[in-house]
Design a protein around this motif. Structure first.
Motif, short mmCIF file in Angstrom:
data_model
loop_
_atom_site.label_atom_id
_atom_site.label_comp_id
_atom_site.label_asym_id
_atom_site.label_seq_id
_atom_site.Cartn_x
_atom_site.Cartn_y
_atom_site.Cartn_z
N UNK A 28 0.84 -1.21 0.00
CA UNK A 28 0.00 0.00 0.00
C UNK A 28 0.87 1.25 0.00
N UNK A 29 1.92 1.23 -0.81
CA UNK A 29 2.93 2.29 -0.79
C UNK A 29 2.41 3.65 -1.23
N UNK A 30 1.25 3.70 -1.88
CA UNK A 30 0.72 5.00 -2.28
C UNK A 30 0.12 5.78 -1.11
N UNK A 31 0.01 5.14 0.07
CA UNK A 31 -0.59 5.80 1.23
C UNK A 31 0.41 5.93 2.37
N UNK A 32 0.38 7.07 3.06
CA UNK A 32 1.20 7.21 4.27
C UNK A 32 0.33 7.11 5.53
N UNK A 33 -0.98 7.11 5.33
CA UNK A 33 -1.92 7.04 6.45
C UNK A 33 -3.14 6.24 6.00
N UNK A 34 -3.59 5.35 6.87
CA UNK A 34 -4.82 4.60 6.60
C UNK A 34 -5.75 4.78 7.79
N UNK A 35 -6.96 5.21 7.49
CA UNK A 35 -7.99 5.34 8.53
C UNK A 35 -9.03 4.27 8.24
N UNK A 36 -9.17 3.33 9.16
CA UNK A 36 -10.22 2.31 9.05
C UNK A 36 -11.36 2.83 9.94
N UNK A 37 -12.40 3.34 9.30
CA UNK A 37 -13.52 3.95 10.03
C UNK A 37 -14.62 2.91 10.24
N UNK A 38 -15.36 3.08 11.31
CA UNK A 38 -16.48 2.17 11.63
C UNK A 38 -16.00 0.73 11.79
N UNK A 67 5.11 -3.52 10.53
CA UNK A 67 6.56 -3.60 10.80
C UNK A 67 7.42 -3.33 9.56
N UNK A 68 6.88 -3.64 8.38
CA UNK A 68 7.63 -3.41 7.13
C UNK A 68 7.44 -1.99 6.62
N UNK A 69 6.49 -1.24 7.19
CA UNK A 69 6.20 0.14 6.77
C UNK A 69 6.20 1.06 7.98
N UNK A 70 7.37 1.32 8.58
CA UNK A 70 7.40 2.15 9.79
C UNK A 70 6.88 3.58 9.55
N UNK A 71 6.83 4.00 8.30
CA UNK A 71 6.31 5.33 7.95
C UNK A 71 4.79 5.38 7.94
N UNK A 72 4.14 4.22 7.90
CA UNK A 72 2.69 4.15 7.75
C UNK A 72 2.00 4.37 9.09
N UNK A 73 1.01 5.25 9.10
CA UNK A 73 0.18 5.48 10.28
C UNK A 73 -1.16 4.78 10.05
N UNK A 74 -1.67 4.14 11.09
CA UNK A 74 -2.96 3.49 11.04
C UNK A 74 -3.83 4.05 12.15
N UNK A 75 -5.01 4.53 11.77
CA UNK A 75 -5.96 5.05 12.74
C UNK A 75 -7.22 4.22 12.60
N UNK A 76 -7.64 3.64 13.70
CA UNK A 76 -8.85 2.81 13.70
C UNK A 76 -9.90 3.57 14.50
N UNK A 77 -11.05 3.83 13.88
CA UNK A 77 -12.11 4.48 14.62
C UNK A 77 -13.24 3.50 14.82
N UNK A 78 -13.88 3.65 15.95
CA UNK A 78 -14.91 2.70 16.33
C UNK A 78 -15.92 3.40 17.22
N UNK A 79 -17.14 2.88 17.22
CA UNK A 79 -18.07 3.29 18.26
C UNK A 79 -17.46 2.78 19.57
N UNK A 80 -18.09 3.07 20.66
CA UNK A 80 -17.50 2.72 21.96
C UNK A 80 -17.59 1.23 22.26
N UNK A 81 -17.92 0.42 21.25
CA UNK A 81 -18.03 -1.02 21.44
C UNK A 81 -16.64 -1.65 21.40
#
Length: 181
Positions: free
Chosen positions: A120-130, A150-164
């Motif tokens: 997924x080298x075209x992205x520096x950030x991934x937001x998995x919403x819901x 671990x292979x993409x230390x530059x990649x940020x991952x943000x996971x959003x979720x309801x409070x479940x």
């Protein structure tokens, strides 16, 4: 391009935790953000990523209609044309261009991107919403991203979720910090 002005609606809970969220995203590769529907996670977090200098953000939504509506809302708040800085891609429709920094898409589109680009080298950030919706696509993406990070230390991952159960996402990603809004 004119200087991008990023502002946040003060009445949204996520806006009130902005400094804490910016700091967490800056310090950690993975951040879990939990909050009730309507707290602003979906529309404000991509803007915070832009504020941090992230330049290629994949922002997933479970449904096509949501992907389009979210992209339109973010573009409107940033006062930019759809398909420029902010775009979206769903099955049969691609409204993103070379200048797109926030690309809202269905989780199926991101999954499909893995076939062409395993890192997924075209992205520096991934937001998995819901993420609490726990579809097969989301489960596969979360499993794959755990192996990829671990292979993409530059990649940020943000996971959003309801409070479940945000704790389960945190545990899956080695006790990633949880911010509740």
């Amino acid at each position: 391009m004119d200087e991008l002005k990023i502002s946040y609606p003060e009445d949204l809970p996520v806006s009130q935790r902005r400094e804490e969220i910016l700091e967490a995203i800056g310090k950690h590769q993975v951040v879990v953000i939990a909050g009730a529907t309507g707290s602003g996670k979906t529309t404000q977090i991509p803007k915070m990523c832009l504020e941090l200098g992230r330049t290629s953000i994949a922002h997933t939504q479970p449904r096509r209609i949501a992907a389009r509506a979210v992209a339109e809302r973010i573009a409107e708040e940033l006062q930019v044309e759809m398909g420029g800085l902010v775009g979206y891609q769903v099955r049969f429709t691609d409204k993103a261009g070379a200048d797109t920094k926030v690309k809202v898409m269905t989780d199926g589109i991101l999954l499909n991107a893995l076939q062409r680009d395993r890192k997924l080298s075209q992205y520096d950030t991934i937001i998995i919403d819901e993420a609490h919706e726990r579809s097969l696509n989301i489960d596969f993406l979360l499993g794959y991203l755990k192996q990829l990070l671990p292979r993409r230390p530059d990649l940020k991952l943000i996971i959003t979720s309801a409070t479940i159960d945000p704790e389960s996402f945190s545990r899956h990603f080695n006790d990633a910090p949880i911010i509740e809004v």
